[in-house]
Design a protein around this motif. Structure first.
Motif, short mmCIF file in Angstrom:
data_model
loop_
_atom_site.label_atom_id
_atom_site.label_comp_id
_atom_site.label_asym_id
_atom_site.label_seq_id
_atom_site.Cartn_x
_atom_site.Cartn_y
_atom_site.Cartn_z
N MET A 1 111.71 44.87 -8.86
CA MET A 1 111.82 43.98 -7.71
C MET A 1 113.30 43.73 -7.44
O MET A 1 114.10 43.66 -8.36
CB MET A 1 111.09 42.68 -8.02
N GLN A 2 113.65 43.58 -6.19
CA GLN A 2 115.04 43.33 -5.83
C GLN A 2 115.46 41.95 -6.30
O GLN A 2 114.75 40.96 -6.10
CB GLN A 2 115.24 43.43 -4.33
N ILE A 3 116.64 41.89 -6.91
CA ILE A 3 117.12 40.64 -7.46
C ILE A 3 117.31 39.58 -6.37
O ILE A 3 117.07 38.40 -6.60
CB ILE A 3 118.41 40.84 -8.30
N GLU A 4 117.67 40.01 -5.18
CA GLU A 4 117.85 39.05 -4.07
C GLU A 4 116.55 38.31 -3.78
O GLU A 4 116.55 37.12 -3.50
CB GLU A 4 118.35 39.75 -2.80
N LYS A 5 115.44 39.03 -3.85
CA LYS A 5 114.14 38.40 -3.60
C LYS A 5 113.80 37.43 -4.73
O LYS A 5 113.28 36.34 -4.48
CB LYS A 5 113.06 39.47 -3.47
N LEU A 6 114.09 37.80 -5.96
CA LEU A 6 113.84 36.91 -7.09
C LEU A 6 114.68 35.64 -6.99
O LEU A 6 114.20 34.55 -7.28
CB LEU A 6 114.11 37.62 -8.42
N ILE A 7 115.94 35.80 -6.59
CA ILE A 7 116.82 34.64 -6.42
C ILE A 7 116.25 33.70 -5.37
O ILE A 7 116.18 32.48 -5.58
CB ILE A 7 118.25 35.09 -6.04
N LYS A 8 115.84 34.27 -4.25
CA LYS A 8 115.28 33.46 -3.16
C LYS A 8 114.02 32.72 -3.62
O LYS A 8 113.85 31.52 -3.36
CB LYS A 8 114.98 34.35 -1.96
N MET A 9 113.15 33.43 -4.32
CA MET A 9 111.91 32.82 -4.81
C MET A 9 112.21 31.72 -5.83
O MET A 9 111.62 30.63 -5.77
CB MET A 9 111.01 33.89 -5.43
N LEU A 35 107.07 30.40 -16.05
CA LEU A 35 106.25 30.93 -17.13
C LEU A 35 104.81 31.19 -16.69
O LEU A 35 104.21 32.18 -17.08
CB LEU A 35 106.23 29.95 -18.32
N ARG A 36 104.28 30.30 -15.87
CA ARG A 36 102.89 30.44 -15.43
C ARG A 36 102.71 31.44 -14.31
O ARG A 36 101.72 32.17 -14.28
CB ARG A 36 102.33 29.08 -14.99
N ALA A 37 103.63 31.44 -13.35
CA ALA A 37 103.40 32.16 -12.11
C ALA A 37 104.09 33.53 -12.02
O ALA A 37 103.69 34.35 -11.21
CB ALA A 37 103.82 31.30 -10.93
N TRP A 38 105.13 33.73 -12.80
CA TRP A 38 105.87 34.99 -12.71
C TRP A 38 105.43 35.92 -13.84
O TRP A 38 105.25 35.49 -14.97
CB TRP A 38 107.36 34.74 -12.82
N GLU A 39 105.32 37.20 -13.50
CA GLU A 39 104.99 38.17 -14.53
C GLU A 39 106.21 38.41 -15.42
O GLU A 39 107.35 38.14 -15.02
CB GLU A 39 104.48 39.46 -13.91
N PRO A 40 106.00 38.89 -16.64
CA PRO A 40 107.10 39.07 -17.58
C PRO A 40 108.26 39.90 -17.04
O PRO A 40 109.43 39.58 -17.29
CB PRO A 40 106.44 39.76 -18.78
N ARG A 41 107.97 40.93 -16.28
CA ARG A 41 109.03 41.78 -15.72
C ARG A 41 109.94 40.97 -14.81
O ARG A 41 111.18 41.09 -14.86
CB ARG A 41 108.41 42.95 -14.95
N MET A 42 109.36 40.12 -13.99
CA MET A 42 110.15 39.28 -13.09
C MET A 42 111.02 38.32 -13.88
O MET A 42 112.20 38.13 -13.57
CB MET A 42 109.23 38.51 -12.14
N ARG A 43 110.44 37.72 -14.91
CA ARG A 43 111.21 36.79 -15.75
C ARG A 43 112.36 37.51 -16.45
O ARG A 43 113.48 37.00 -16.50
CB ARG A 43 110.30 36.11 -16.77
N ARG A 44 112.11 38.70 -16.98
CA ARG A 44 113.18 39.46 -17.64
C ARG A 44 114.33 39.74 -16.68
O ARG A 44 115.50 39.59 -17.03
CB ARG A 44 112.65 40.77 -18.20
N GLU A 45 113.99 40.14 -15.46
CA GLU A 45 115.02 40.47 -14.47
C GLU A 45 115.87 39.25 -14.12
O GLU A 45 117.10 39.35 -14.05
CB GLU A 45 114.39 41.06 -13.21
N ILE A 46 115.24 38.10 -13.92
CA ILE A 46 116.00 36.90 -13.53
C ILE A 46 116.81 36.38 -14.72
O ILE A 46 117.93 35.90 -14.56
CB ILE A 46 115.10 35.81 -12.90
N ILE A 47 116.27 36.51 -15.93
CA ILE A 47 117.02 36.11 -17.13
C ILE A 47 118.26 36.99 -17.28
O ILE A 47 119.36 36.48 -17.51
CB ILE A 47 116.14 36.17 -18.39
N ASP A 48 118.09 38.29 -17.17
CA ASP A 48 119.23 39.21 -17.28
C ASP A 48 120.29 38.90 -16.23
O ASP A 48 121.48 38.87 -16.52
CB ASP A 48 118.78 40.67 -17.14
N TYR A 49 119.84 38.66 -15.00
CA TYR A 49 120.77 38.36 -13.93
C TYR A 49 121.51 37.05 -14.21
O TYR A 49 122.73 36.96 -14.03
CB TYR A 49 120.03 38.26 -12.58
N CYS A 50 120.79 36.05 -14.67
CA CYS A 50 121.40 34.74 -14.95
C CYS A 50 122.42 34.86 -16.07
O CYS A 50 123.48 34.23 -16.01
CB CYS A 50 120.31 33.74 -15.30
N ARG A 51 122.14 35.65 -17.09
CA ARG A 51 123.07 35.85 -18.20
C ARG A 51 124.35 36.56 -17.74
O ARG A 51 125.43 36.22 -18.19
CB ARG A 51 122.43 36.70 -19.29
#
Length: 70
Positions: A1-9, A35-51
């Protein structure tokens, strides 16, 4: 998923919960929603981006995302 979309969400989730006057509770609510609404792949991507950068993420969202790592 595009990081821009994850940031917006993520920021939209943050805006909703940031209405809570208790900012610690807002961060916890953001984290729980991710944790409840996002799938693990989405969480991994946003965590990596945040780090790496986190640019564009609201501060409460950054705090919540970093709590996902624990």
């Amino acid at each position: 998923m595009q990081i821009e979309k994850l940031i917006k969400m993520a920021n939209a989730i943050g805006e909703f919960f940031n209405a809570d006057p208790d900012k610690e509770a807002a961060v916890e609510s953001i984290k729980n929603h991710l944790l409840r609404a996002w799938e693990p792949r989405m969480r991994r991507e946003i965590i990596d981006y945040c780090r790496k950068d986190g640019n564009g993420l609201a501060e409460p969202v950054k705090q919540a995302v970093l709590k996902l790592e624990v």
